[in-house]
Design an enzyme around this catalytic site. Sequence first.
Site, PDB file in Angstrom:
ATOM      1  N   ASP A 136       0.851  -1.192   0.000  1.00 36.02           N
ATOM      2  CA  ASP A 136       0.000   0.000   0.000  1.00 36.02           C
ATOM      3  C   ASP A 136       0.884   1.237   0.000  1.00 36.02           C
ATOM      4  OD1 ASP A 136      -2.064   1.991   0.507  1.00 36.02           O
ATOM      5  OD2 ASP A 136      -3.276   0.318   1.239  1.00 36.02           O
ATOM      6  N   ASP A 149      -8.644  -6.236   0.011  1.00 36.21           N
ATOM      7  CA  ASP A 149      -9.881  -5.532   0.376  1.00 36.21           C
ATOM      8  C   ASP A 149      -9.832  -4.107  -0.156  1.00 36.21           C
ATOM      9  OD1 ASP A 149     -12.378  -5.088   1.517  1.00 36.21           O
ATOM     10  OD2 ASP A 149     -11.556  -4.512   3.463  1.00 36.21           O
ATOM     11  N   LYS A 158     -16.771  -5.114  -4.104  1.00 30.30           N
ATOM     12  CA  LYS A 158     -17.712  -4.062  -3.725  1.00 30.30           C
ATOM     13  C   LYS A 158     -18.830  -4.014  -4.769  1.00 30.30           C
ATOM     14  CE  LYS A 158     -14.382  -3.119  -0.803  1.00 30.30           C
ATOM     15  NZ  LYS A 158     -14.437  -3.487   0.615  1.00 30.30           N
TER      16      LYS A 158
END
Length: 351
Positions: free
Chosen positions: A238, A274, A303
Site C-alpha cells: 500500500d 480488500d 464491492k
Amino acid sequence: MSGLIAYCRQGFEPELAAELRDRAVLLGIAGDIHAQRNHGFVLLRCDPLHVDTLLQQLHWRRLIFARQTLRLHAELKTLNSRDRIAPILAALPKTPCFGDLWIEYPDSDMGKPLAGLARSFGNALRPVLRSAGRLSAQLHPQWPRLHVCFLSGDHVLLGSTRSVDSAPWQLGIPRLKLLPEAPSRSALKLEEALITLLTSNEREAKLRPGMRATDLGAAPGGWTWVLIRQHLRVTSIDNAVLRPSLLNHPLVQHVRADGFRWTPPRPMDWMVCDMVEQPRRVAERMAVWLREGWCRHMIFNLKLPMKKRWDETRLCLERFETQAVVPLTLRAKQLYHDREEITVYASNNAR
C-alpha cells in the site's frame, strides 16, 4: 406447508430471492418465493418432495446471500399472546424429536425489537417441548434442531435443520469481538471469512505458521494483523502508511506500491485483498494472480453496485473463474461484517 427459510442481511432480500430462484431453476425445481425488502429473510415454498434436494444443493455454505437455511415446517399468524405454545406444538411435524431449540428473529429493524420476547419465550417453550417428548433433555447435536423465528409478537415461522448442515451461530451471525489492538474494523471481515468460507480442517492445513502472504491495499493493516495472528509472514502492499505496531512487527514487510500493479518476487501461499475498486476490475486482477501462479489461496472482497447486485455478482465470479484458468475451489459469501460487498475464497486445486 413446505420449503426453505433463508436469513439474509436487511436490504439484500431481492438478491437472495434471485439467487434462490436461479439455483432452483438449475435443479429443475419450481417454487414460490416470498421476499420483502428490509425484512431480513426469504421464503421458498415448494413441493415437499423437493425439500431434501433443495437443502442439500442450497446448503448455507453454497449460497452467497444466505446466512442460514432451514427446512420450513409451518407459518403461524395471529397467535394469541396469552398462549403461543399450544399452536406451535400442534404445528410441529410428528417426527422427529429435536436435539436443540433456537428462538430467533430476523436481523432487521423489524426483528431486533423481538430479542427480549425470543429470550423469554425460549425459557417457557423449552420445558413444554421436553415434557411432550419433542425436545431431548440434553443437547444432541446429531439430532435435528428446531428453530422458532418470530416475525412479530403474533407471527412465527417454524423450521428445522441438522447441525452439520447449518451455520453454527444463531441468526447465522458469528459474534466476533474487535480487540483494542486491531488496526481497523475490517479485521473482523477477514476473521469471519476464515471461519465461514473455510472448514476447520482447511484452516489447519492451509494456515500454517511460516507461510507467506500478501495483503494488497493493506493500510491501515486490519487484514495484515489477522494474518500475523495466524503466524504468517505478510508482505503488505500500500502507498499509505500502516499502523506503527505493524511497521515494527518482525512478520510484516511494508512495500509502498500500487496493489493493482505490484507482482510478488516469488510465489506466495496466500493473497488477500480488500481494495475499494470496481468489482469487475478486482475479479480480473485476482484471476491473474492464480493464473500466473503468484499464490495458491486467496480471499478478496468485491464491492457491489447499488443496483443489479446479483447480476454483477454472478458476472464477476464467472469472469474470475474463466480467466483464472486453473481448477478452483471457489466460495463466496456476504458476511455479517461485510457491507455492500461479498467476500470470495478461491484455492488453486492444481498445486
